[in-house]
Design an enzyme around this catalytic site. Structure first.
Site, PDB file in Angstrom:
ATOM      1  N   ALA A  43     -89.533  30.592 -35.993  1.00  0.00           N
ATOM      2  CA  ALA A  43     -88.774  29.485 -36.566  1.00  0.00           C
ATOM      3  C   ALA A  43     -88.315  30.180 -38.119  1.00  0.00           C
ATOM      4  O   ALA A  43     -89.391  30.431 -39.043  1.00  0.00           O
ATOM      5  CB  ALA A  43     -89.129  28.311 -36.949  1.00  0.00           C
ATOM      6  N   ASP A 199    -102.643  28.485 -58.600  1.00  0.00           N
ATOM      7  CA  ASP A 199    -102.743  29.140 -57.388  1.00  0.00           C
ATOM      8  C   ASP A 199    -104.406  28.961 -56.797  1.00  0.00           C
ATOM      9  O   ASP A 199    -104.795  28.901 -55.844  1.00  0.00           O
ATOM     10  CB  ASP A 199    -102.280  30.237 -56.959  1.00  0.00           C
ATOM     11  CG  ASP A 199    -102.698  31.224 -55.784  1.00  0.00           C
ATOM     12  OD1 ASP A 199    -101.793  30.895 -54.876  1.00  0.00           O
ATOM     13  OD2 ASP A 199    -103.666  31.844 -55.772  1.00  0.00           O
ATOM     14  N   LYS A 203    -107.118  27.040 -54.263  1.00  0.00           N
ATOM     15  CA  LYS A 203    -107.920  27.535 -53.427  1.00  0.00           C
ATOM     16  C   LYS A 203    -109.316  26.896 -53.792  1.00  0.00           C
ATOM     17  O   LYS A 203    -110.246  26.931 -52.775  1.00  0.00           O
ATOM     18  CB  LYS A 203    -107.940  29.238 -53.677  1.00  0.00           C
ATOM     19  CG  LYS A 203    -106.661  29.707 -53.069  1.00  0.00           C
ATOM     20  CD  LYS A 203    -106.359  31.070 -53.612  1.00  0.00           C
ATOM     21  CE  LYS A 203    -105.096  31.662 -53.038  1.00  0.00           C
ATOM     22  NZ  LYS A 203    -104.961  33.213 -53.423  1.00  0.00           N
TER      23      LYS A 203
END
Length: 432
Positions: A43, A199, A203
């Site tokens: 996709a 970011d 995590k």
């Protein structure tokens, strides 16, 4: 041999490499899993866009929803919150196994996805969401399942580690190191998520959730980026035997857990202190296993595709052999404590007047707040400031361990002293 239909959502750097592995290594994967992994579609937004790896054109489609409903295994590498969230939920409702590398989605809405997968009895795997090729999530959930993890410290963002390492090795200022990281492709055109710590915070939330068997969301993470780190901070840290790293730190405390991301001084001889360039590393402390270090490439198409395919092979084996899906191992709900509950050490840089009694006043203020000084360095600028004013002293103080609240109060009190021209930097110290 059984055939498992695989749908791939996204054909960026990682998605293209996953497609390549599925097509080029089909025989090897079949031997490892006991099933043929048939890539039934990819996709994408634009089927005609140029790509690093070009799969057969017939595989590309813009109808992600129909593709998801046709698959046994759905690999989501689109990133972002929507439409990734809707497509993953659709895959789960369809009964498909899901493999994702979407750290942002998991940090924001992971609990919903885990609960839906558990209810449907399907597997939801996400090794690629943290630290790229480094196998860290499965060791935490499987290899250390019989142990008690007390703390996890990680360099989990390659862009910021490259920048800080460049500043340390060349003496460059932050802006120059960022420009070099951008030129080399380590930093995005908009590096905000990296340099502001977002970011790494996503995590950190995932690592904390798995390590401590609880739910930690992105908003629970105390986050500070690296934009205020100067070449002077780097130089002073080096003189004192430290290196500055952006660390995601999750630790178990009395009464809950703490998760934080911030630039940190760490001894140069510490295993994390030796992590150079854009590499990642995760340092785990457990009651029985002791200290463990996981190191490797934390980003890039091929390294991250390796982590994705590890999850795909594991999921395929489960589908061949049978058995319920497994997402995470949440067994309790622990409160996420504010950073004030943490005990840590501080590195404080300040510009002070060079006059008798300065050091004694500063020492007395530290003592009043219950904070002990470990080391103090003073550099006197005899020629005065650039406007011809009186001589000044550059002070660098490293404290012993104390509560975050006491240390923060000490810094605020220092700023109020008439002998202090400015507090130039405040950084935390770990690994000692």
């Amino acid at each position: 041999m059984k055939t498992l239909k695989v749908a791939l959502l996204g054909a960026g750097n990682v998605g293209s490499q996953v497609a390549r592995i599925l097509l080029d290594d089909a025989d090897t994967l079949a031997a490892r899993t006991g099933a043929r992994l048939e890539l039934v579609g990819i996709a994408v937004r634009n089927v005609d866009a140029p790509r690093e790896y070009a799969a057969p054109q017939a595989l590309y489609t813009t109808d992600a929803s129909a593709l998801v409903r046709s698959a046994d295994i759905v690999i989501e590498l689109m990133g972002g919150i929507e439409p990734a969230r809707t497509l993953i939920l659709e895959a789960i409702e369809h009964g498909a196994t899901v493999v994702t590398g979407n750290k942002a989605l998991l940090a924001v809405d992971g609990p919903t996805l885990y609960e839906k997968a558990d209810a449907a009895g399907v597997q939801l795997s996400y090794e690629a969401a943290v630290a790229g090729a480094i196998p860290i999530l499965r060791p935490i959930t499987d290899s250390l399942a019989g142990d008690k993890i007390t703390r996890v410290m990680g360099i989990v963002n390659g862009t910021t580690n490259f920048i800080l390492d460049a500043m340390d090795s060349t003496g460059a200022e932050f802006a120059d190191a960022l420009a070099e990281a951008t030129r080399l492709g380590y930093a995005e055109a908009d590096p905000t998520a990296d340099i502001e710590g977002h970011d790494a915070a996503a995590k950190g939330a995932i690592l904390a959730s798995l390590a401590f068997h609880t739910r930690v969301a992105l908003e629970d993470v105390n986050c500070q980026g690296i934009t205020a780190v100067t070449a002077g901070d780097i130089s002073s840290a080096k003189d004192a035997g430290y290196v500055i790293k952006l660390l995601a730190i999750a630790q178990k405390l009395d009464g809950g857990v703490s998760v934080r991301v911030h630039p940190t001084l760490i001894p140069r001889e510490h295993p994390l202190g030796a992590v150079r360039g854009a590499f990642n590393a995760v340092f785990v402390e457990a009651e029985s296993a002791g200290e463990l270090m996981f190191y490797g490439r934390g980003a890039g198409g091929s390294p991250t595709a390796s982590a994705v395919m590890g999850d795909v092979v594991s999921a395929a084996r489960r589908l061949v052999l049978g058995g319920p899906g497994r997402t995470d191992s949440t067994i309790e709900v622990l409160p996420v404590l504010p950073i004030d509950a943490v005990t840590t050490r501080y590195y404080i840089g300040m510009d002070a007047a060079d006059q008798p009694g300065v050091l004694s006043k500063i020492s007395a203020l530290f003592a009043e707040n219950g904070v002990s000084i470990e080391t103090m360095r003073q550099t006197v600028h005899r020629d005065g400031n650039e406007n011809g004013g009186p001589a000044t002293a550059e002070l660098r103080i490293v404290t012993h361990r104390a509560s975050e609240a006491a240390l923060a109060a000490t810094v605020e009190a220092i700023k109020g002293l008439d002998i202090i021209n400015s507090v130039t930097s405040v950084l935390r110290v770990e690994g000692v």
